[in-house]
Design an enzyme around this catalytic site. Structure first.
Site, PDB file in Angstrom:
ATOM      1  N   GLY A  73     -36.341  18.875   9.831  1.00  0.00           N
ATOM      2  CA  GLY A  73     -35.234  19.645  10.365  1.00  0.00           C
ATOM      3  C   GLY A  73     -33.915  18.902  10.217  1.00  0.00           C
ATOM      4  O   GLY A  73     -33.685  18.168   9.259  1.00  0.00           O
ATOM      5  N   GLY A  74     -33.053  19.082  11.207  1.00  0.00           N
ATOM      6  CA  GLY A  74     -31.753  18.429  11.179  1.00  0.00           C
ATOM      7  C   GLY A  74     -31.842  16.920  11.106  1.00  0.00           C
ATOM      8  O   GLY A  74     -30.945  16.259  10.573  1.00  0.00           O
ATOM      9  N   GLY A  95     -17.796  12.498 -24.934  1.00  0.00           N
ATOM     10  CA  GLY A  95     -17.348  12.400 -23.557  1.00  0.00           C
ATOM     11  C   GLY A  95     -18.168  11.438 -22.731  1.00  0.00           C
ATOM     12  O   GLY A  95     -17.666  10.854 -21.766  1.00  0.00           O
ATOM     13  N   ALA A  96     -19.440  11.251 -23.110  1.00  0.00           N
ATOM     14  CA  ALA A  96     -20.283  10.323 -22.367  1.00  0.00           C
ATOM     15  C   ALA A  96     -19.765   8.891 -22.490  1.00  0.00           C
ATOM     16  O   ALA A  96     -19.872   8.096 -21.556  1.00  0.00           O
ATOM     17  CB  ALA A  96     -21.722  10.409 -22.861  1.00  0.00           C
TER      18      ALA A  96
END
Length: 513
Positions: free
Chosen positions: A168-169, A403-404
């Site tokens: 859960g949280g 771009g890498a």
């Protein structure tokens, strides 16, 4: 006084001893108790417990008559190899480690102390979640934990060790910390459990399949480290702490010098093939560069096409990011960008210099990557490097395309020094791909396209991809002998050790999260 001392000692011993039946059930699950775990983590005799006598105040609920001391969490401070840390360990033998108001207040206190004293925070999670009997106040306790995690982020190192359920949280607590450790067979972490999943989606899945250590270590990337047993896990936690500064105002711990400047490594010339398409293990390169060949790899089994590791070079702690040609040829993809970006930001936050080893053919193509937001996720790594102010050294081992190349801490995004091996190929793309685009009409008209392609590739490589092309244009500071890489890095980092760089005046940037 003798009688009071005896009563006090008796009560403390009783609290520390716990309930035998509950402890037996914990052991039957293959799990150690909270105190047994702290004994493994901390230096012997160093633990100072706080709030041992705390009990919940939920008198109106069904648990009102059952008010054990500690309220299901052991909190305090101790040392790891003589260095101060603050810790809390949830105790599953008391209310299943569930979090109520008193339980949360103890964690809040130890977190506040860690921040105030500039010491690492280590949380041992083993909890069934929020204590239902205490209602919304239990949720409020979680909110206080999350807020403190954020306040501590980049100020002190934060480490989570999941040694049972974390559902859960509660799962957001490890997610907000810098490193998360999990242990196979006993650790589970998820937002909704198998029963809820089955009720909502009809999908049948076990606890391990939904949120076990291997799931988070290989698929989700939530777990930084995965171990087979608690003893090995705690040993690695202690090793990690030895590599980290206590806070953002202190330098990382420095070990004895290793004369790296006079330490050539002949194997480096043999590990990496000259042919750009032949794979090799970048870990072997890292092992040759770092002291004693030792390093701690983060997310070893997730996004394996990039390696992130902490180690020492000439006694100084460094963070290493390197493409891994053994996995997808070392391409960058969504997961690799996320993994490396978070690691770069951590190192920058705590003053750990960065060494980037580049052998990257580009970004992984395909609709799956594009639809998944490869542009946005790739921008995270670009942003992290551009924002980093620690010493940064780039080593271009072999290919660096498109771009890498820019993203992998190139000169254009602010690396302090860039060196390259003679095997480097820095270009928009590989020679064959470039020739196929630039000369496609010529190749189509040729009576012998294969021969023409070979000639054009050779010509393109000689003109635009020779080892000194980038160095001639100031994008690489030096072309070095691979054997001298360890010595060059040691000298470069020594030169940059007093680097100071102030950012622009702003509240914070808007990173592409």
């Amino acid at each position: 006084m003798p009688r009071l001392r005896e009563q006090r000692a008796g009560m403390r011993d009783k609290i520390a001893a716990g309930t035998p039946d509950a402890i037996a059930r914990q052991h039957a699950l293959g799990k150690r108790t909270a105190r047994e775990r702290l004994d493994l983590l901390l230096d012997e005799g160093s633990f100072i417990e706080i709030d041992m006598y705390v009990r919940h105040q939920a008198h109106d609920s069904k648990i009102g008559a059952n008010r054990p001391h500690t309220d299901g969490v052991v909190a305090g401070s101790g040392t790891v190899a003589g260095r101060r840390v603050f810790v809390y360990a949830q105790d599953f033998t008391i209310f299943g480690g569930s979090l109520g108001v008193a339980h949360a207040s103890k964690i809040h206190k130890v977190m506040d102390l860690a921040i105030a004293n500039g010491a690492p925070l280590i949380g041992l999670n083993d909890s069934g979640g929020a204590r239902i009997q205490e209602g919304v106040m239990a949720l409020d306790g979680y909110g206080g934990i999350f807020r403190r995690h954020v306040e501590a982020s980049g100020v002190i190192p934060q480490i989570s060790i999941v040694l049972g359920p974390c559902a859960g949280g509660a799962a957001y607590s490890p997610a907000l910390t810098d490193f998360t450790f999990m242990v196979r067979d006993i650790s589970q972490m998820y937002l909704t459990g198998p029963d809820v999943v089955a009720a909502v989606t009809g999908e049948r899945v076990s606890h391990a399949e939904l949120g076990g250590a291997d799931v988070h270590g290989t698929r989700s990337g939530v777990a930084s480290f995965v171990h087979d047993d608690v003893v090995a896990c705690m040993e690695d936690v202690r090793y990690l702490v030895s590599l980290l500064p206590s806070n953002n105002l202190e330098p990382p711990p420095h070990g004895p010098g290793r004369d790296a400047a006079g330490d050539p490594r002949p194997l480096l010339a043999e590990i990496v093939p000259a042919e750009p398409n032949k794979p090799y293990d970048m870990r072997a390169v890292i092992g040759e560069l770092l002291d004693d060949g030792e390093f701690l790899e983060v997310h070893e089994n997730w996004a394996g096409n990039v390696i992130c590791a902490l180690g020492r070079l000439d006694g100084w702690v460094v963070g290493v990011v390197g493409n891994q040609p053994l996995v997808y040829a070392g391409v960058l993809d969504i997961a690799a960008a996320q993994k490396a970006a978070r690691f770069v930001r951590f190192c920058d936050a705590f003053g750990i210099p960065l060494v980037t080893l580049v052998d990257v053919p580009g970004f992984l193509p395909g609709t799956e990557q594009e639809y998944g937001g490869a542009i946005r996720h790739g921008a995270k790594l670009l942003y992290a490097y551009c924002e980093a102010t620690v010493p940064r050294v780039q080593v271009i081992v072999r290919k660096a395309y498109g771009g890498a190349y820019i993203v992998m801490d190139s000169r254009s995004v602010g690396t302090d020094l860039s060196v390259a091996w003679p095997t480097n190929e820095i270009a928009v793309m590989g020679a064959e791909g470039a020739v196929n685009i630039l000369y496609r009409k010529d190749l189509a008209r040729s009576s012998d396209p294969a021969q023409l392609r070979t000639e054009l590739v050779t010509e393109y490589t000689a003109q635009l991809m020779h080892p000194h092309y980038a160095a001639e244009r100031g994008l690489v500071d030096d072309v070095i002998d691979p054997v001298q890489t360890r010595a060059v890095l040691a000298g470069a980092l020594a030169m940059l050790r007093n680097k100071r760089k102030l950012g622009p005046q702003r509240k914070h940037g808007n990173a592409p999260l």
